[in-house]
Design an enzyme around this catalytic site. Structure first.
Site, PDB file in Angstrom:
ATOM      1  N   TYR A 169       0.643  -9.117   4.623  1.00 28.03           N
ATOM      2  CA  TYR A 169      -0.472  -8.210   5.264  1.00 28.03           C
ATOM      3  C   TYR A 169      -1.390  -7.504   4.114  1.00 28.03           C
ATOM      4  O   TYR A 169       0.021  -6.330   3.329  1.00 28.03           O
ATOM      5  CB  TYR A 169      -0.996  -7.676   6.658  1.00 28.03           C
ATOM      6  CG  TYR A 169       0.464  -7.040   6.695  1.00 28.03           C
ATOM      7  CD1 TYR A 169       0.558  -5.734   7.059  1.00 28.03           C
ATOM      8  CD2 TYR A 169       1.171  -7.628   6.801  1.00 28.03           C
ATOM      9  CE1 TYR A 169       1.419  -4.507   6.773  1.00 28.03           C
ATOM     10  CE2 TYR A 169       3.146  -7.014   6.999  1.00 28.03           C
ATOM     11  CZ  TYR A 169       2.899  -5.086   7.421  1.00 28.03           C
ATOM     12  OH  TYR A 169       3.576  -4.085   7.555  1.00 28.03           O
TER      13      TYR A 169
ATOM     14  N   PHE B 268      -1.888   2.306   4.180  1.00 24.92           N
ATOM     15  CA  PHE B 268      -0.514   2.691   4.358  1.00 24.92           C
ATOM     16  C   PHE B 268       0.292   2.067   4.235  1.00 24.92           C
ATOM     17  O   PHE B 268       1.385   1.871   4.808  1.00 24.92           O
ATOM     18  CB  PHE B 268      -1.908   3.448   5.980  1.00 24.92           C
ATOM     19  CG  PHE B 268      -1.991   2.560   6.630  1.00 24.92           C
ATOM     20  CD1 PHE B 268      -1.378   2.361   8.001  1.00 24.92           C
ATOM     21  CD2 PHE B 268      -3.929   2.057   6.935  1.00 24.92           C
ATOM     22  CE1 PHE B 268      -1.673   0.907   8.575  1.00 24.92           C
ATOM     23  CE2 PHE B 268      -4.157   0.787   7.926  1.00 24.92           C
ATOM     24  CZ  PHE B 268      -3.307   0.218   8.459  1.00 24.92           C
ATOM     25  N   ASP B 269       0.220   0.805   4.462  1.00 27.76           N
ATOM     26  CA  ASP B 269       0.842  -0.126   5.126  1.00 27.76           C
ATOM     27  C   ASP B 269       1.050  -2.120   4.233  1.00 27.76           C
ATOM     28  O   ASP B 269      -0.523  -2.378   4.596  1.00 27.76           O
ATOM     29  CB  ASP B 269       1.503  -0.214   5.925  1.00 27.76           C
ATOM     30  CG  ASP B 269       2.736  -1.439   6.530  1.00 27.76           C
ATOM     31  OD1 ASP B 269       3.160  -1.746   5.186  1.00 27.76           O
ATOM     32  OD2 ASP B 269       3.162  -1.434   7.278  1.00 27.76           O
TER      33      ASP B 269
ATOM     34  N   ILE C  87       0.163  -3.747  17.877  1.00 34.20           N
ATOM     35  CA  ILE C  87      -0.510  -3.937  18.560  1.00 34.20           C
ATOM     36  C   ILE C  87      -2.083  -4.632  18.883  1.00 34.20           C
ATOM     37  O   ILE C  87      -1.752  -5.668  17.993  1.00 34.20           O
ATOM     38  CB  ILE C  87      -1.635  -2.339  16.986  1.00 34.20           C
ATOM     39  CG1 ILE C  87      -2.075  -3.618  16.058  1.00 34.20           C
ATOM     40  CG2 ILE C  87      -1.076  -1.278  16.834  1.00 34.20           C
ATOM     41  CD1 ILE C  87      -2.678  -2.538  15.220  1.00 34.20           C
TER      42      ILE C  87
ATOM     43  N   TYR D 228      -3.682   2.344  17.032  1.00 35.84           N
ATOM     44  CA  TYR D 228      -3.295   3.930  17.431  1.00 35.84           C
ATOM     45  C   TYR D 228      -3.708   4.775  18.327  1.00 35.84           C
ATOM     46  O   TYR D 228      -3.384   6.634  18.267  1.00 35.84           O
ATOM     47  CB  TYR D 228      -2.014   4.256  15.804  1.00 35.84           C
ATOM     48  CG  TYR D 228      -1.840   3.105  15.279  1.00 35.84           C
ATOM     49  CD1 TYR D 228      -0.127   2.135  16.034  1.00 35.84           C
ATOM     50  CD2 TYR D 228      -2.127   2.508  14.081  1.00 35.84           C
ATOM     51  CE1 TYR D 228       0.289   1.475  15.455  1.00 35.84           C
ATOM     52  CE2 TYR D 228      -1.320   1.153  13.465  1.00 35.84           C
ATOM     53  CZ  TYR D 228      -0.046   1.170  14.463  1.00 35.84           C
ATOM     54  OH  TYR D 228       0.475   0.132  13.543  1.00 35.84           O
TER      55      TYR D 228
ATOM     56  N   PHE E 248      -7.211  -4.920   8.560  1.00 37.14           N
ATOM     57  CA  PHE E 248      -6.266  -5.436   7.933  1.00 37.14           C
ATOM     58  C   PHE E 248      -6.203  -7.048   7.469  1.00 37.14           C
ATOM     59  O   PHE E 248      -7.370  -7.786   7.672  1.00 37.14           O
ATOM     60  CB  PHE E 248      -4.967  -6.378   9.094  1.00 37.14           C
ATOM     61  CG  PHE E 248      -4.724  -4.925   9.427  1.00 37.14           C
ATOM     62  CD1 PHE E 248      -2.845  -4.533   8.727  1.00 37.14           C
ATOM     63  CD2 PHE E 248      -4.711  -3.780  10.735  1.00 37.14           C
ATOM     64  CE1 PHE E 248      -2.383  -3.643   9.245  1.00 37.14           C
ATOM     65  CE2 PHE E 248      -3.804  -2.794  11.400  1.00 37.14           C
ATOM     66  CZ  PHE E 248      -2.713  -2.614  10.740  1.00 37.14           C
TER      67      PHE E 248
END
Length: 238
Positions: free
Chosen positions: A156, A166-167, A184, A210, A228
């Site tokens: 992902y 961010f990831d 989540i 979040y 995502f």
């Protein structure tokens, strides 16, 4: 307010030797010189506090910075001189400003996210679930679909709506495994739509991500919708 004062006082304990050496050689101000190591230490201490506090100010909501007034308030308080307002009132003024500015910023972020999702929902190929989760099918697999109680292996990449990554397991070069009911809500719902071998792009509202707080340390703002791209590799039903 505590954040800004704490960070500044922490910086009081950190003096870089490399900065001190550099200052001894280069700091030449008219009518002012560094004559010894104690002078250099004190000057470096001031530099470190000033540099750290300047960085702290960049995070101040609203951006209403008047450096001259800040320096005046600091110098008068630091020297023990008479100040225009009391310390108690200063703390109250500052905290009230922070609370109001943060509330305004949160509402702006919330409106920005809602506008993005509303516009995105009109684009071709975007599907929307009852919860408000949006997704695009980039590649459809032919394997089975996971249940919320399954463990899945995925690749992902997660971004904010402004494109900030961010990831990303893709960037790390290693897929991730986790129980699908331990992430989540947008992930738990969305990945259950996928067959093994599928790749979907999810647009997740803040209430399925979040929430109102976000994760500042991960550069995820409050009320942030998240994007995502997810590829479902494996399912472990045991």
């Amino acid at each position: 307010m505590k954040k800004y004062f704490i960070l500044s006082f922490v910086l009081l304990t950190v003096v870089s030797c490399s900065i001190i050496k550099k200052d001894v050689k280069t700091a030449q101000i008219p009518a002012f010189t560094l004559n010894n190591e104690i002078d250099s230490m004190n000057y470096a201490l001031g530099m470190n506090v000033g540099h750290g506090f300047s960085n702290d100010l960049k995070t101040l909501p609203g951006g209403n910075i008047d450096k001259e007034l800040i320096i005046k308030g600091f110098s008068e308080s630091f020297r023990g001189d008479s100040t225009i307002i009391s310390l108690e009132n200063a703390q109250s003024y500052f905290q009230n400003y922070i609370n109001k500015a943060q509330a305004v910023e949160k509402e702006l972020k919330k409106a920005e996210g809602e506008k993005f999702l509303a516009e995105n929902a009109q684009k071709e190929g975007v599907h929307i679930t009852e919860s408000g989760l949006q997704y695009i099918i980039q590649k459809e697999g032919n394997g089975k679909k996971p249940k919320a109680t399954d463990k899945v292996k995925v690749h992902y990449t997660g971004t904010t709506i402004d494109g900030n990554v961010f990831d990303s397991s893709v960037q790390r070069g290693e897929p991730v495994e986790f129980p699908l009911n331990n992430v989540i809500a947008g992930w738990t719902e969305g990945v259950q739509l996928m067959n093994i071998g599928s790749k979907y792009k999810f647009f997740i509202p803040y209430n399925l991500a979040y929430g109102e707080q976000g994760i500042p340390q991960a550069n995820i703002p409050p009320f942030a919708p998240l994007i995502f791209e997810v590829e479902l590799l494996e399912i472990d039903s045991e």
